[in-house]
Design a protein around this motif. Structure first.
Motif, PDB file in Angstrom:
ATOM      1  N   ARG A  88      41.763  28.588  45.398  1.00 58.14           N
ATOM      2  CA  ARG A  88      43.054  29.077  44.945  1.00 58.14           C
ATOM      3  C   ARG A  88      42.921  30.294  44.048  1.00 58.14           C
ATOM      4  O   ARG A  88      43.858  31.078  43.925  1.00 58.14           O
ATOM      5  CB  ARG A  88      43.768  27.928  44.201  1.00 58.14           C
ATOM      6  N   TYR A  89      41.742  30.456  43.439  1.00 54.81           N
ATOM      7  CA  TYR A  89      41.535  31.633  42.609  1.00 54.81           C
ATOM      8  C   TYR A  89      40.208  32.271  43.017  1.00 54.81           C
ATOM      9  O   TYR A  89      39.135  31.725  42.759  1.00 54.81           O
ATOM     10  CB  TYR A  89      41.529  31.295  41.119  1.00 54.81           C
ATOM     11  N   ALA A  90      40.290  33.437  43.668  1.00 56.77           N
ATOM     12  CA  ALA A  90      39.104  34.118  44.183  1.00 56.77           C
ATOM     13  C   ALA A  90      38.312  34.784  43.061  1.00 56.77           C
ATOM     14  O   ALA A  90      38.810  35.009  41.964  1.00 56.77           O
ATOM     15  CB  ALA A  90      39.512  35.171  45.215  1.00 56.77           C
ATOM     16  N   ASN A  91      37.060  35.097  43.400  1.00 55.23           N
ATOM     17  CA  ASN A  91      36.137  35.755  42.482  1.00 55.23           C
ATOM     18  C   ASN A  91      35.862  34.838  41.278  1.00 55.23           C
ATOM     19  O   ASN A  91      35.909  33.627  41.404  1.00 55.23           O
ATOM     20  CB  ASN A  91      36.661  37.136  42.074  1.00 55.23           C
ATOM     21  N   ARG A  92      35.622  35.408  40.113  1.00 55.97           N
ATOM     22  CA  ARG A  92      35.137  34.609  38.981  1.00 55.97           C
ATOM     23  C   ARG A  92      36.233  34.291  37.964  1.00 55.97           C
ATOM     24  O   ARG A  92      37.135  35.095  37.752  1.00 55.97           O
ATOM     25  CB  ARG A  92      33.977  35.347  38.301  1.00 55.97           C
ATOM     26  N   LEU A  93      36.071  33.132  37.363  1.00 53.81           N
ATOM     27  CA  LEU A  93      36.997  32.662  36.337  1.00 53.81           C
ATOM     28  C   LEU A  93      36.166  32.258  35.120  1.00 53.81           C
ATOM     29  O   LEU A  93      35.347  31.343  35.200  1.00 53.81           O
ATOM     30  CB  LEU A  93      37.798  31.479  36.874  1.00 53.81           C
ATOM     31  N   ASP A 219      27.570  37.774  32.860  1.00 50.97           N
ATOM     32  CA  ASP A 219      27.930  36.752  33.838  1.00 50.97           C
ATOM     33  C   ASP A 219      28.868  37.294  34.911  1.00 50.97           C
ATOM     34  O   ASP A 219      29.493  36.520  35.648  1.00 50.97           O
ATOM     35  CB  ASP A 219      28.588  35.556  33.143  1.00 50.97           C
ATOM     36  N   ALA A 220      28.979  38.626  34.985  1.00 53.25           N
ATOM     37  CA  ALA A 220      29.870  39.289  35.947  1.00 53.25           C
ATOM     38  C   ALA A 220      31.333  38.954  35.688  1.00 53.25           C
ATOM     39  O   ALA A 220      32.155  38.950  36.610  1.00 53.25           O
ATOM     40  CB  ALA A 220      29.477  38.965  37.379  1.00 53.25           C
ATOM     41  N   ILE A 221      31.674  38.683  34.429  1.00 49.73           N
ATOM     42  CA  ILE A 221      33.048  38.431  34.012  1.00 49.73           C
ATOM     43  C   ILE A 221      33.596  39.702  33.375  1.00 49.73           C
ATOM     44  O   ILE A 221      32.931  40.341  32.548  1.00 49.73           O
ATOM     45  CB  ILE A 221      33.111  37.278  32.993  1.00 49.73           C
ATOM     46  N   PRO A 222      34.810  40.121  33.719  1.00 47.25           N
ATOM     47  CA  PRO A 222      35.378  41.323  33.116  1.00 47.25           C
ATOM     48  C   PRO A 222      35.479  41.228  31.594  1.00 47.25           C
ATOM     49  O   PRO A 222      35.843  40.182  31.044  1.00 47.25           O
ATOM     50  CB  PRO A 222      36.773  41.411  33.752  1.00 47.25           C
ATOM     51  N   ASP A 334      39.884  37.642  36.981  1.00 42.67           N
ATOM     52  CA  ASP A 334      40.014  36.912  35.716  1.00 42.67           C
ATOM     53  C   ASP A 334      41.148  37.455  34.850  1.00 42.67           C
ATOM     54  O   ASP A 334      41.107  37.362  33.621  1.00 42.67           O
ATOM     55  CB  ASP A 334      38.691  36.939  34.939  1.00 42.67           C
ATOM     56  N   ALA A 335      42.172  37.998  35.478  1.00 35.02           N
ATOM     57  CA  ALA A 335      43.315  38.497  34.702  1.00 35.02           C
ATOM     58  C   ALA A 335      44.003  37.388  33.919  1.00 35.02           C
ATOM     59  O   ALA A 335      44.643  37.647  32.898  1.00 35.02           O
ATOM     60  CB  ALA A 335      44.322  39.183  35.629  1.00 35.02           C
ATOM     61  N   ILE A 336      43.850  36.136  34.373  1.00 33.15           N
ATOM     62  CA  ILE A 336      44.500  35.032  33.667  1.00 33.15           C
ATOM     63  C   ILE A 336      43.814  34.722  32.340  1.00 33.15           C
ATOM     64  O   ILE A 336      44.325  33.907  31.563  1.00 33.15           O
ATOM     65  CB  ILE A 336      44.578  33.770  34.549  1.00 33.15           C
TER      66      ILE A 336
END
Length: 365
Positions: A88-93, A219-222, A334-336
């Protein structure tokens, strides 16, 4: 304020023996009336398993990676994510957590990173074929609060081919309560189809309508910041071969990784124009991609190590490093968890999610 920690399932939960042709690995083929393009899909992940387009000599080539035994979409422990709908949520969170409304404040502890919706995201779920025609197929998926996300989400994915070498995929999703949704179609391209001595995509030409990429942490997180592509190997505003500045890409996709795995933010709305273009001088095949999404992830496949399809010279040969490039139309990653961007990825009754991308194929001389 609502806080949520994503529950990641143990990867060893599903160990099954399944037929590669029975549902959810049932094949559906669609063809354009003019013969310019054909594609095959399975219900599992609403996944594209083959995509045939004509090269400059008029000979069809299968230009996407995959398996001959499609049950490996579930059982392959490497899980390269070959061409499904991801959610439901692509890429990284970050930390596998989020809040509604979104915040950067400390949240309950979770897994270090949630990738592509969790261990069993939409790409590893059984979708149901609900309609098909000679040129189109539609799949339905009910995400019943899977992987710990709040509420149920019902999604319909439709794949369509049309004359002139056009593939279009759309996804419409509705939610029963407030929840983040961010999807992509995770297609791995090799426009040479591993013919004529070509084994990688370093000589493929790439153009992206973007002057910014997301800055990432270890960790490849924005981080919330953006990198201006000017003067960097990220600059594909004018076409460049993917390998043109290859020596400058060491560690660019993570420690010990050479190549690309970043998110470019489009400079313009790309729903009625081309956002990303890829082509090969060898086969002559070119694809122009338009989308209603604001960003695109480009991954040059450093970590691939999977037996090839027979049509690509397998299974004795593997898809290895840089064998393909994954181009993923998506939202801000990870805009959320990054409220300073002002990007709303929370959907609910009365606010549906829409995803659409069109792939137009042609040939170059």
């Amino acid at each position: 304020m609502f806080f949520k920690t994503i529950t990641v399932l143990n990867a060893a939960v599903f160990v099954v023996s399944v037929s590669a042709t029975a549902w959810p690995f049932d094949l559906t083929e669609i063809k354009a009336p003019d013969g310019s393009i054909s594609a095959k899909f399975v219900s599992f992940g609403a996944t594209m398993t083959q995509l045939w387009v004509k090269d400059r000599r008029g000979i069809p080539r299968d230009i996407v990676l995959g398996y001959d035994d499609n049950s490996k979409l579930l059982t392959d422990p490497d899980h390269p994510v070959f061409n499904p709908i991801v959610g439901r949520y692509a890429n990284r969170l970050k930390n596998g957590t989020f809040s509604i409304p979104i915040t950067k404040k400390a949240q309950p502890p979770g897994p270090n990173v949630t990738l592509h919706g969790g261990i069993y995201g939409w790409d590893r779920r059984n979708w149901t074929l609900v309609s098909k025609s000679p040129t189109s197929v539609t799949y339905k998926h009910l995400d019943a609060a899977d992987e710990g996300f709040p509420g149920d989400v019902t999604a319909f994915a439709t794949h369509t081919v049309s004359n002139g070498g056009i593939l279009k995929t759309t996804v419409h999703a509705t939610a029963t309560e407030k929840t983040p949704i961010m999807l992509t179609q995770h297609i791995y391209w090799n426009l040479d189809a591993f013919q004529d001595g070509s084994n990688d995509i370093l000589n493929h030409h790439l153009q992206v309508d973007s002057s910014r990429v997301l800055d990432l942490d270890g960790d490849a997180i924005p981080t919330g910041k953006f990198i201006d592509v000017t003067g960097t190997p990220f600059d594909f505003r004018k076409e460049q071969k993917i390998g043109a500045r290859w020596n400058d890409t060491v560690n660019l996709c993570g420690d010990g990784c050479q190549g690309y795995d970043s998110c470019w933010i489009y400079d313009h709305s790309e729903d009625k124009k081309t956002g990303t273009t890829l082509w090969s001088d060898l086969s002559g095949i070119r694809v122009d991609i338009s989308t209603n999404q604001p960003a695109v992830q480009v991954y040059s496949s450093f970590w691939l190590n999977t037996p090839r399809k027979l049509v690509h010279g397998g299974p004795s040969l593997n898809y290895g490093r840089w064998s393909a490039v994954a181009i993923e139309q998506e939202g801000y990653v990870d805009a959320i968890n990054t409220p300073e961007w002002g990007v709303d990825q929370i959907y609910h009754p009365g606010r549906d999610f829409q995803w659409s991308s069109t792939y137009k194929f042609s040939t170059v001389k």
